[in-house]
Design a protein around this motif. Structure first.
Motif, PDB file in Angstrom:
ATOM      1  N   UNK A  19       0.860  -1.895  -0.188  1.00 32.22           N
ATOM      2  CA  UNK A  19       0.148   0.485  -0.302  1.00 32.22           C
ATOM      3  C   UNK A  19       0.882   1.715   0.041  1.00 32.22           C
ATOM      4  N   UNK A  20      -0.077   2.214   0.213  1.00 27.45           N
ATOM      5  CA  UNK A  20       1.060   3.323   0.285  1.00 27.45           C
ATOM      6  C   UNK A  20       1.361   3.757   1.659  1.00 27.45           C
ATOM      7  N   UNK A  21       2.420   4.320   1.812  1.00 28.78           N
ATOM      8  CA  UNK A  21       2.939   4.366   3.722  1.00 28.78           C
ATOM      9  C   UNK A  21       3.778   6.191   3.385  1.00 28.78           C
ATOM     10  N   UNK A  22       3.406   6.259   4.430  1.00 24.07           N
ATOM     11  CA  UNK A  22       4.672   8.527   4.753  1.00 24.07           C
ATOM     12  C   UNK A  22       6.156   7.656   4.877  1.00 24.07           C
ATOM     13  N   UNK A  23       6.423   9.270   3.836  1.00 24.60           N
ATOM     14  CA  UNK A  23       7.722   8.337   3.636  1.00 24.60           C
ATOM     15  C   UNK A  23       8.580  10.250   4.026  1.00 24.60           C
ATOM     16  N   UNK A  24       7.912  11.171   4.462  1.00 27.34           N
ATOM     17  CA  UNK A  24       8.867  12.551   5.030  1.00 27.34           C
ATOM     18  C   UNK A  24       8.233  13.585   4.453  1.00 27.34           C
ATOM     19  N   UNK A  25       7.802  15.126   5.137  1.00 30.90           N
ATOM     20  CA  UNK A  25       7.152  15.703   4.957  1.00 30.90           C
ATOM     21  C   UNK A  25       7.269  16.507   3.512  1.00 30.90           C
ATOM     22  N   UNK A  26       6.604  16.895   3.214  1.00 29.70           N
ATOM     23  CA  UNK A  26       6.856  17.525   1.760  1.00 29.70           C
ATOM     24  C   UNK A  26       7.563  18.980   1.883  1.00 29.70           C
ATOM     25  N   UNK A  27       7.703  19.449   2.750  1.00 32.23           N
ATOM     26  CA  UNK A  27       7.972  20.696   3.048  1.00 32.23           C
ATOM     27  C   UNK A  27      10.024  20.185   3.568  1.00 32.23           C
ATOM     28  N   UNK A  28       9.940  19.360   3.383  1.00 29.21           N
ATOM     29  CA  UNK A  28      11.599  18.554   4.207  1.00 29.21           C
ATOM     30  C   UNK A  28      12.118  19.093   2.766  1.00 29.21           C
TER      31      UNK A  28
END
Length: 357
Positions: A19-28
């Motif tokens: 599935x989809x998993x978070x990697x890092x904040x877009x702002x970073x």
């Protein structure tokens, strides 16, 4: 019904749901920058090209295995620091300076998307399904705020069941209302919604009863066994919290809370939403403080399920029916390694598409 076994997906530290998993904040991740990210046991280099596209590639150069996060972004491609081999956004080698021409090799790329201020990576070989979303807000433009980032000493599956553990609302949070959930399976997601009114002998419930036309609003939607969305609050104002979780070494959890509210127009709407997002964070903190310590010491094993555990058993069953991959390799569980294929086919099949949602 045992909670875990050698063949169970639920609470298994060696495998996870595709599935989809978070990697890092877009702002970073600014344009032209690359970050080293370890996701579900696999090392990635994630970069943002000059077009703004986010590309996720396997971390190591196909020449000598140098980590590509040590390199630099050029256009929408990335160049290895060690011998300056360059790969485009499909992972295809497009330049080898010492040869004067590229070599027929490529690195694996993974599909990416951006939503709620986070970069997400599709982990799996199948065509990506829906990004996690709050069911009530599926077609709604939203404002968001990244909340607390945390680590817990238990599996993401175990941490998520806390929100549908009906009995603990009474024992831990002293809620004077018996919660009964109705579940609905949505293939890659499953929802649990409170169906009860009750609590009429409680002054608190009688006080808030005028705020609800029917049952007290409280619902959960679980995506891929590791991301959950909470919807709660009176009829005129719902609060929305996303718990984006991922498994880390040892079957533990790294999580990021995301606070969400529908976008409201104008400067006044912007100011109102800042206040609502702050208030949403306080609501989430209130519930988290009550039992967060349990998930630092729990050794989950549901040996004696009761009637109140019905929703938990449904969630376990849902997770156990999902397609799972193996920690670190991201291979389908118990499936053989993929055979070699021609370069063009390989790169087409694993090409990365970045979606801005």
């Amino acid at each position: 019904m045992p909670s875990t076994s050698q063949h169970s997906n639920f609470n298994n530290p060696t495998q996870f749901v595709e599935g989809w998993y978070w990697a890092l904040p877009s702002s970073k991740l600014k344009v032209g920058r690359v970050k080293a990210v370890t996701l579900l046991g696999r090392n990635l280099a994630i970069y943002r090209g000059v077009s703004g596209q986010v590309v996720a590639v396997d971390a190591y150069c196909s020449h000598m295995g140098a980590h590509l996060a040590e390199g630099k972004v050029e256009g929408d491609g990335i160049r290895c620091f060690f011998h300056n081999w360059k790969y485009d956004d499909r992972g295809i080698c497009v330049d080898v300076p010492s040869q004067g021409k590229p070599l027929p090799v490529c690195i694996k790329t993974w599909q990416t998307a951006e939503k709620y201020g986070m970069i997400w990576v599709w982990v799996g070989e199948e065509k990506p399904s829906s990004l996690p979303f709050v069911p009530e807000l599926e077609q709604v433009d939203c404002d968001y705020l990244l909340g607390t980032r945390f680590v817990k000493n238990c599996h993401p599956n175990v941490l998520l069941i806390n929100a549908i553990d009906a009995h603990h609302f009474n024992t831990v949070h002293n809620l004077p209302l018996e919660i009964v959930f109705d579940s609905q399976d949505l293939n890659n997601a499953i929802t649990f919604s409170n169906t009860t009114r009750g609590g009429d002998d409680s002054w608190l419930i009688r006080l808030i009863r005028p705020l609800y036309r029917n049952e007290v609003t409280y619902s959960m939607c679980y995506w891929y066994g590791s991301t959950g969305t909470v919807t709660l609050g009176p009829d005129f104002l719902h609060f929305y919290i996303i718990f984006a979780l991922r498994m880390i070494e040892g079957g533990k959890t790294e999580g990021q809370t995301i606070l969400v509210t529908p976008k409201r127009p104008g400067c006044i709407g912007w100011g109102v939403n800042r206040g609502l997002l702050w208030l949403t964070q306080q609501v989430g903190n209130y519930f988290a403080k009550g039992d967060t310590q349990v998930f630092q010491t729990i050794q989950f094993d549901l040996k004696t399920p009761t009637k109140a555990d019905r929703s938990i058993l449904q969630f376990i069953q849902h997770v156990n029916h999902q397609k799972v991959l193996t920690w670190g390799t991201w291979q389908a569980f118990d499936s053989p390694e993929e055979s070699d294929s021609p370069l063009e086919t390989l790169c087409d099949r694993h090409s990365s598409t970045s979606l801005m949602l």
